[in-house]
Design a protein around this motif. Structure first.
Motif: not given
Ligand code: PLP
Length: 456
Positions: A66-72
């Motif tokens: 999720t962390e990477l999706a949220e960063t994007a």
């Protein structure tokens, strides 16, 4: 026209890469992956698989972060796109700084691309222009290894050492020459038992090629730290040390193509470190974002940037989406995960167990060799273990394409059965897994490889 369902639409419209579409013309089910979580993926029928190849040597930190999706999301909201053509944006600057800090020696200058083939392409072009600008204009040729894969743009394809991928696209870029790879399992009998001598022999073939082509015409040598195509060829002891010497002697640039090996695959940020050499250029991509957004890079030494620091010189080369803000931001967050979770140390610590687990398969008559490093293995399949005889083209075709690829998938293991060199099964799972998953992978391979000889 719109199809009625995804399967039909895939058959009607999607042109899959490197894919024989005939089976889908006949109505075959297009393997369609709809979801991932950790080291698992699920298809459109709800079936679960181990992702034994991290997508395509890409998803280092596993799926569903999720962390990477949220960063994007955050980066796209703030600044979705801006080019790095004469301009900059913070994510690209920070990522360049972070990659330079992780790269060995004085590899301090980062040129972003959107993927690996473009990074390779960029490296060849840079090598040519660098030597032009520094008074050695005849240096334009490159040397690389047989079977090695370096990408599909014309330049990268010329560097690639797999004739079947190239023949239909001739003429390619002139000046790309091949030397033997480091498959010790297939070395001559006297060299097999002496890895050091084999390393020396293989490296000296590069010197020989440079001499043959003319040292004033050769610009660069492109090598993967561990060659993927052909099924994982780690460097024999002393190989890269000798290659570095040769490159220095002839003023030829050493390009470490780490599109697969960088970002933890071998247990460090850049794999040249694992094998004790400092290249002039690193090319990388895949694992930089763990696949959550595409990006690649060419990281060059201070020496190579020197001519661009003054006057009117510029590297007249670029890609609209090179250094894309979303990808750069995701790469930074991905590298944060590596650090926070100690992923490189995890790979180093667990790699010997992964190897030992896969080596259990050597008790099967069809398994000739298990080789690799880190979380990156190739299992070579043979017809006769004692003589190392391989399968002929028809046998390889019926076993690999007719049986193995599908059987492995049906057994719930997504990985690759490849016969671009001798037949191999390739494994490169997400870097998060441990002994329980190693055992699971071994069991599934065992079932399928036990049955494989019946499908020649
Ligand atoms: N170089 C190596 C060593 C690779 O393995 C690959 C792709 O698998 C490439 C270059 C090309 O990368 P891309 O597919 O991102 O263009």
């Amino acid at each position: 026209a719109r199809g009625t369902d995804l399967q039909q639409a895939a058959r009607d419209h999607l042109w899959m890469h490197f894919t024989r579409h005939s089976v889908y013309e006949e109505g075959g089910h297009v393997p369609t992956i709809v979801r991932g979580e950790g080291h698992k993926i699920w298809d459109d029928t709800g079936r679960e698989y181990i992702d034994g190849l991290a997508g395509l040597f890409v998803v280092q930190v596993g799926h569903g972060r999720t962390e990477l999706a949220e960063t994007a999301l955050k980066q796209a909201e703030k600044l979705a796109f801006f080019p790095i053509w004469s301009y900059a944006h913070p994510a690209a600057i920070e990522l360049a700084e972070r990659l330079a800090a992780g790269a060995p020696g004085d590899l301090n200058r980062v040129f972003f691309t959107t993927g690996g083939g473009e990074a390779v392409e960029s490296a060849w072009k840079l090598a040519k222009q660098y030597f032009k600008l520094t008074g050695k204009p005849k240096k334009h040729k490159v040397i690389s290894r047989s079977i090695a894969y370096h990408g599909t743009p014309h330049g990268a394809l010329s560097i690639t050492g797999l004739p079947p991928l190239k023949e239909d696209f001739e003429p390619l870029v002139p000046g790309a020459h091949k030397v033997p790879n480091t498959n010790i399992y297939r070395a001559s009998e006297d060299l097999r038992d002496d890895p050091k001598a084999f390393g020396r022999w293989a490296a000296d073939r590069i010197a020989e090629a440079i001499e043959f082509e003319g040292p004033d015409t050769v610009a660069a040598v492109f090598l993967e730290p561990v060659q993927n195509a052909g099924g994982c060829f780690p460097p024999p002891p002393g190989y890269f040390e000798r290659v570095r010497e040769i490159c220095d002697e002839y003023d030829v640039l050493l390009v470490s193509d780490e599109v697969i090996c960088a970002f933890g695959r071998i247990g460090s940020m850049f794999a040249c470190e694992d094998f004790g050499y400092t290249p002039d250029i690193i090319t990388c991509a895949k694992g930089m974002t763990s696949g959550y957004s595409p990006i690649g890079a060419m990281i060059a030494s201070d020496r190579l940037f020197e001519p661009y620091k003054s006057g009117t010189n510029s590297f007249a080369h670029g890609y609209t989406f090179g250094g894309h803000p979303v990808s750069a931001a995701v790469a930074l967050a991905n590298l944060d995960i590596f650090e926070r979770e100690g992923l490189n140390a995890h790979v180093k610590e667990n790699a010997p167990a992964f190897r030992r687990t896969l080596e259990r398969l050597l008790d099967l008559p069809i398994v000739g060799d298990v080789r690799g490093e880190g979380y990156f293995y190739g299992i070579e399949l043979v017809k006769d273990k004692a003589t190392r005889e391989t399968f002929n083209a028809a046998e390889s075709e019926s076993m690999l394409r007719g049986y193995l690829s599908k059987a492995l998938f049906d057994a719930g293991l997504y990985c690759r059965a490849d016969d671009r060199g001798d037949p191999v099964v390739q494994l490169a799972p997400p870097l998060t897994i441990g002994q329980a998953e190693f055992d699971d992978i071994e069991q599934r391979l065992r079932t399928v490889l036990t049955e494989a000889p019946n499908h020649l």
